[in-house]
Design a protein around this motif. Structure first.
Motif, mmCIF file in Angstrom:
data_model
loop_
_atom_site.group_PDB
_atom_site.id
_atom_site.type_symbol
_atom_site.label_atom_id
_atom_site.label_comp_id
_atom_site.label_asym_id
_atom_site.label_seq_id
_atom_site.Cartn_x
_atom_site.Cartn_y
_atom_site.Cartn_z
ATOM 1 N N PRO A 142 22.749 47.176 39.526
ATOM 2 C CA PRO A 142 23.566 47.671 38.417
ATOM 3 C C PRO A 142 24.222 46.586 37.564
ATOM 4 O O PRO A 142 25.075 46.889 36.721
ATOM 5 N N ARG A 143 23.849 45.317 37.739
ATOM 6 C CA ARG A 143 24.640 44.253 37.116
ATOM 7 C C ARG A 143 24.633 44.288 35.589
ATOM 8 O O ARG A 143 25.636 43.959 34.956
ATOM 9 N N MET A 144 23.516 44.687 34.977
ATOM 10 C CA MET A 144 23.508 44.801 33.524
ATOM 11 C C MET A 144 24.406 45.939 33.053
ATOM 12 O O MET A 144 25.054 45.850 32.009
ATOM 13 N N TRP A 145 24.457 47.004 33.828
ATOM 14 C CA TRP A 145 25.342 48.128 33.481
ATOM 15 C C TRP A 145 26.808 47.752 33.625
ATOM 16 O O TRP A 145 27.614 47.997 32.731
ATOM 17 N N GLU A 146 27.155 47.149 34.739
ATOM 18 C CA GLU A 146 28.572 46.975 35.048
ATOM 19 C C GLU A 146 29.257 45.917 34.195
ATOM 20 O O GLU A 146 30.485 45.912 34.087
ATOM 21 N N LYS A 147 28.482 45.014 33.563
ATOM 22 C CA LYS A 147 29.140 43.954 32.802
ATOM 23 C C LYS A 147 29.908 44.499 31.599
ATOM 24 O O LYS A 147 30.833 43.838 31.106
ATOM 25 N N ASP A 148 29.556 45.689 31.124
ATOM 26 C CA ASP A 148 30.261 46.297 30.000
ATOM 27 C C ASP A 148 31.223 47.397 30.434
ATOM 28 O O ASP A 148 31.772 48.119 29.599
ATOM 29 N N VAL A 149 31.432 47.535 31.735
ATOM 30 C CA VAL A 149 32.321 48.575 32.259
ATOM 31 C C VAL A 149 33.644 47.936 32.650
ATOM 32 O O VAL A 149 33.664 46.962 33.414
ATOM 33 N N PRO A 150 34.766 48.425 32.133
ATOM 34 C CA PRO A 150 36.064 47.804 32.462
ATOM 35 C C PRO A 150 36.379 47.912 33.945
ATOM 36 O O PRO A 150 35.966 48.865 34.624
ATOM 37 N N ASP A 151 37.111 46.940 34.450
ATOM 38 C CA ASP A 151 37.439 46.909 35.875
ATOM 39 C C ASP A 151 38.254 48.118 36.309
ATOM 40 O O ASP A 151 38.200 48.515 37.480
ATOM 41 N N GLU A 152 39.014 48.700 35.385
ATOM 42 C CA GLU A 152 39.847 49.835 35.752
ATOM 43 C C GLU A 152 39.072 51.148 35.826
ATOM 44 O O GLU A 152 39.629 52.195 36.171
#
Length: 406
Positions: A72-82
């Motif tokens: 999921p690394r390409m997905w998660e890079k644009d997802v805020p930590d919160e």
């Protein structure tokens, strides 16, 4: 250039809502009418995904890691930590989030560590833990079978398998529950990782005959973080899903005359009840996340690149195209996953759940729900199918001598 379709916010089904938790099967039926096999959903506010609700399409996805990788690394890079679900979906160096050689490395170690579990010995562990739990409430005439029985049973059995102390295990259990509910998943993840760090350090210093030690000592040569991440997966798969499987099976037995009568009469087994639940109300309802590297055409729909594709295990199992209504002896459900990432601990999971149900019903065979079934509350969350409580009543019984822990 391919431009995948987009959906208005109002078109996406909120899998995290209380309404969905209360009536998921009705929602799946409506999804099938409105969207077909692929459904635009939200996993939490502003987090879009595609939900697969067709059985054959799900099997195709689960067996096609080239087009549907799990990283999921390409997905998660644009997802805020919160984001509430980010810790649940984020990349970890473990088997369910890795592909290729890394996946093989992690999976082989997990399979080896789990395969060495003595299933006969595990049966004795379940009994040793279940008996005193039942003894704590058997004289009162009432109990909440989640808080008083199923959750501590699953938690303590997994602790025993992994060689974890009660103190560390309690923090692990709290962290796992928080991750699944998605309310404060970052805090749950921090609690989970911190507790497991202590467990791994302890096993490096003092090895034992347990899953954690076997992971620490495996020839793959895991560092501490890699061992921790394997344990995160094992705890997530061993506590929340197993205790929900026990509870959902008990609910079926307590509310279905066909099962209640036949189970006690001997024509249907606890295993039959478990398999029916794994078809109809699996404890993990929506999971097996994948992330296409580029837009993919599936069932005449273009799926966006790097957006989660989630398998609805519950909806696929109940797909009218494959569901015949008779589940006795039929284990073709997707509750354990399929393909290269299928669950390697299904034997242990079955054994813990079956023994947990049998121990309770042997001790308290006349147990009954203390509320109407439609009064039971289901916990919101995009992934699990989990009751908040399972209140029951029964004739008070004194613990007999063989119940006392040895």
């Amino acid at each position: 250039m391919i431009h995948p379709p987009t959906y208005a916010h109002s078109d996406r089904i909120a899998l995290y809502s209380p309404e969905f938790a209360a009536m998921p099967h009705e929602c799946y039926q409506d999804m099938r009418k409105r969207f077909g096999s692929l459904v635009p959903v939200e996993l939490s506010p502003g987090v879009p995904a595609t939900l697969v609700i067709d059985y054959r399409t799900a099997v195709q996805v689960l067996h096609d890691p080239a087009h549907f990788p799990v990283d999921p690394r390409m997905w998660e890079k644009d997802v805020p930590d919160e984001c509430p679900v980010k810790p649940m979906l984020a990349w970890r160096p473990n088997a369910i989030r890795s592909s290729g050689q890394e996946h093989r490395r992690y999976r082989e170690a997990n399979v080896a560590a789990l395969s060495a579990v003595d299933l006969h010995g595990l049966h004795a562990v379940v009994e040793r833990i279940a008996v005193p739990l039942i003894a704590q409430f058997c004289e009162t005439g009432s109990a909440d079978l989640i808080a008083d029985y199923a959750r501590p049973l699953a938690f303590q059995v997994v602790n025993a398998m992994l060689g974890c102390s009660p103190d560390i295990g309690q923090r692990v259990a709290t962290g796992v529950i928080t991750l699944f509910e998605g309310s404060d998943a970052a805090a749950g993840n921090a609690m989970l990782v911190g507790a497991l760090s202590e467990l791994v350090a302890g096993k490096r210093a003092e090895p034992g005959d347990d899953v954690t030690t076997r992971l620490v000592q495996h020839p793959a040569g895991f560092d501490d973080q890699e061992v921790i991440e394997q344990l995160v997966t094992l705890y997530a798969a061993g506590v929340e899903p197993v205790h929900n499987l026990i509870v959902n099976t008990l609910l079926l037995i307590l509310t279905n005359d066909r099962f209640a009568g036949n189970l006690l009469g001997g024509s249907l087994s606890t295993r039959d009840a478990l398999d029916e639940v794994l078809f109809l109300d699996p404890p993990i309802a929506n999971f097996c996340m994948t992330y296409p590297r580029q837009p993919v055409l599936l069932d005449e729909v273009w799926l966006p690149a790097h957006q989660p594709v989630i398998i609805s295990i519950a909806a696929c199992n109940n797909d009218p195209a494959i569901s015949g209504g008779d589940y006795t002896g039929n284990r073709s459900h997707l509750a354990w996953g399929a393909g290269p990432h299928a669950c390697p601990a299904r034997q242990s999971g079955y054994l813990i759940a079956q023994d947990g149900v049998d121990q309770l019903l042997d001790a308290l065979p006349e147990i009954e729900l203390s509320v109407e079934p439609d009064e039971l509350a289901w916990r919101p969350g995009p992934f699990h199918r989990a009751l908040a409580t399972l209140p029951v009543t029964f004739d008070p019984a004194r613990p007999f001598a063989s119940w006392q822990p040895g």
